[in-house]
Motif scaffolding. Structure first.
Motif, PDB file in Angstrom:
ATOM      1  N   ASN A   9      75.662  41.830 -23.071  1.00 45.08           N
ATOM      2  CA  ASN A   9      76.162  43.103 -23.571  1.00 45.08           C
ATOM      3  C   ASN A   9      75.006  44.092 -23.631  1.00 45.08           C
ATOM      4  O   ASN A   9      73.898  43.772 -23.205  1.00 45.08           O
ATOM      5  CB  ASN A   9      76.846  42.930 -24.929  1.00 45.08           C
ATOM      6  CG  ASN A   9      75.996  42.204 -25.947  1.00 45.08           C
ATOM      7  OD1 ASN A   9      74.779  42.246 -25.879  1.00 45.08           O
ATOM      8  ND2 ASN A   9      76.633  41.545 -26.875  1.00 45.08           N
ATOM      9  N   ASP A  44      73.257  45.007 -25.948  1.00 41.12           N
ATOM     10  CA  ASP A  44      72.189  44.628 -26.863  1.00 41.12           C
ATOM     11  C   ASP A  44      71.292  43.526 -26.312  1.00 41.12           C
ATOM     12  O   ASP A  44      70.307  43.166 -26.939  1.00 41.12           O
ATOM     13  CB  ASP A  44      72.785  44.188 -28.195  1.00 41.12           C
ATOM     14  CG  ASP A  44      73.504  45.334 -28.881  1.00 41.12           C
ATOM     15  OD1 ASP A  44      72.860  46.366 -29.080  1.00 41.12           O
ATOM     16  OD2 ASP A  44      74.689  45.203 -29.180  1.00 41.12           O
ATOM     17  N   GLN A  45      71.626  42.959 -25.157  1.00 37.84           N
ATOM     18  CA  GLN A  45      70.758  41.945 -24.544  1.00 37.84           C
ATOM     19  C   GLN A  45      69.622  42.674 -23.836  1.00 37.84           C
ATOM     20  O   GLN A  45      69.545  42.698 -22.608  1.00 37.84           O
ATOM     21  CB  GLN A  45      71.530  41.084 -23.535  1.00 37.84           C
ATOM     22  CG  GLN A  45      72.545  40.145 -24.133  1.00 37.84           C
ATOM     23  CD  GLN A  45      71.948  38.972 -24.878  1.00 37.84           C
ATOM     24  OE1 GLN A  45      70.750  38.946 -25.178  1.00 37.84           O
ATOM     25  NE2 GLN A  45      72.772  38.013 -25.207  1.00 37.84           N
ATOM     26  N   ILE A  46      68.727  43.275 -24.627  1.00 34.93           N
ATOM     27  CA  ILE A  46      67.751  44.176 -24.019  1.00 34.93           C
ATOM     28  C   ILE A  46      66.720  43.456 -23.152  1.00 34.93           C
ATOM     29  O   ILE A  46      66.086  44.074 -22.321  1.00 34.93           O
ATOM     30  CB  ILE A  46      67.057  45.061 -25.075  1.00 34.93           C
ATOM     31  CG1 ILE A  46      66.561  44.206 -26.228  1.00 34.93           C
ATOM     32  CG2 ILE A  46      67.981  46.151 -25.569  1.00 34.93           C
ATOM     33  CD1 ILE A  46      65.788  44.984 -27.255  1.00 34.93           C
TER      34      ILE A  46
END
Lengths: 173, 233
Positions: free
Chosen positions: A17, A19-21
């Motif tokens: 997503n 936020d999976q940076i």
């Protein structure tokens, strides 16, 4: 005793997503102007070295995408999951497109519930792997011009795979 | 080995532990000396992860509406929104609680009922289910860094907090059994921009009138435990 030369493979259920940076390569933050009638990459994740991602044939993908005016993308926006291998210049089609319509109609709790399970599944040609250094790309094709996707709207979210379930798996070697 | 479960009460808050937008630990459980714990992967775990925010100048003498900074997870069972399990407001001025009665997902607004004895300009702290970021349950070895491969579970907070975890289609299982001994840590790692507050008493600046955990958080991790031979002092 374990053989030292034995290959250890660890497989975990995984979710990609915005936020999976550590994986994010393109999109996921800022705004992305969309071109009418043309597939535009809206978000992509790069598979790190020593890792592989495995996707089942009909993965569940949940999303809500908002534009800079605070509206959701039109229902007849076409969405596609593609792969871009390290040796490729362009993304490669690996499945059928899906309309945004279902995502517009279904609220988060519906998309995430077992009842609407089939409505959020993408249709891929086959189950397959994303090898290291390749990119998993989501493309959107909007029907009208002047739409700018806003990732900074906290309501704009996308999840590839389902928490705790093997729609998407991360394989470490 | 005997069966038990770990809850929020077993986990200790790590002040300043969860750094915004970095995978970092928010809560940890350190295995006590002289004990072995075994995590179980064939019984579903339950998790509800909450954050906290403080609002000032709130009129709690009437029904009030608050807009949190971070996205709220719309927890719903069979199409019915479970508002009272989504958010809880604590009026710090009078020391009373009001549970959320409605969450509007299009505006991200939480509606609460009047608080008895509430004033026109009270300080209110709100604890709610978070829908931004990812969570990882990690095993940390003493004296070592965390290895990615030791995650027992990972997933999206939106997904975890929104779905009905009691439905067999949506059970959350840990990936593998794991034997943890002395000084091993079981940690909740999060990657989110919001602070993770699972126990309302861990929130900075809460008044002494808050004696219980009012946050709608939940942790239920089924485990087995035993006392080791060298056990205890």
């Amino acid at each position: 005793m374990a053989n030292q030369e034995e290959m250890v493979v660890i497989q975990r259920s995984f979710v990609l997503n915005k936020d999976q940076i550590d994986y994010l390569s393109h999109g996921g933050k800022g705004t992305i102007p969309l071109v009418a009638g043309q597939y535009t990459p809206i978000i992509s994740w790069k598979v790190p070295r020593q890792e592989k991602l495995g996707l089942i044939q009909n993965p569940r993908v949940t999303m809500k995408l908002y534009d800079t005016n605070g509206n959701e993308l039109p229902g007849n926006t076409k969405l596609m999951i593609s792969i871009k291998k390290p040796t490729q210049q362009l993304t490669q089609e690996i499945g059928n497109y899906k309309f945004y319509n279902e995502y517009q109609n279904l609220e988060w709790h519906q998309q995430l519930s077992g009842e609407y399970d089939n409505a959020v599944r993408f249709e891929m040609n086959s189950a397959g792997f994303f090898p290291e250094e390749s990119e998993l790309v989501i493309l959107a094709n909007v029907p009208e011009s002047g739409i700018t996707l806003n990732w900074d709207d906290p309501r704009s979210q996308i999840n590839i795979g389902r928490t705790g379930q093997p729609d998407l798996v991360r394989i470490e070697v | 080995m005997k069966k038990t479960n770990l809850s929020v009460d077993d986990f200790k808050h790590i002040p300043g532990g969860n750094i915004p937008n970095v995978y970092s630990p928010a809560y940890s459980f350190v295995i006590p000396k002289g004990y072995n714990y075994l995590t179980i992967n064939n019984e579903p775990a339950r998790m509800k992860i909450t954050t906290a925010q403080r609002f000032t100048g709130v009129n709690t003498s009437q029904d009030f509406t608050l807009t949190p900074t971070y996205l709220v997870a719309p927890f719903t069972i069979d199409g019915v929104q479970k508002s009272n399990q989504i958010a809880v407001a604590f009026d710090e001025t009078v020391g009373k609680v009001s549970k959320c009665v409605h969450y509007d997902s299009s505006t991200n607004q939480l509606v609460f009922n009047t608080i008895t004895g509430g004033g026109t300009s009270d300080t209110v702290s709100v604890y709610y289910l978070l829908a931004e970021g990812n969570l990882r349950l990690e095993v940390e070895y003493p004296g070592k860094n965390v290895l990615a491969s030791t995650a027992l579970f990972e997933g999206s907070l939106l997904d975890i907090n929104t779905k009905n975890q009691a439905n067999y289609k949506d059970y959350l299982f840990l990936y593998s059994q794991s034997l943890l001994s002395d000084a091993y840590k079981l940690s909740l790692y999060v990657l989110t921009r919001a602070p993770i507050i699972m126990d309302s008493r861990d929130f900075d600046g809460v008044p002494s009138s808050m004696v219980t955990n009012v946050a709608p958080s939940m942790l239920y991790l089924p485990v087995m435990y035993e006392r080791t031979d060298q056990g205890g002092v």
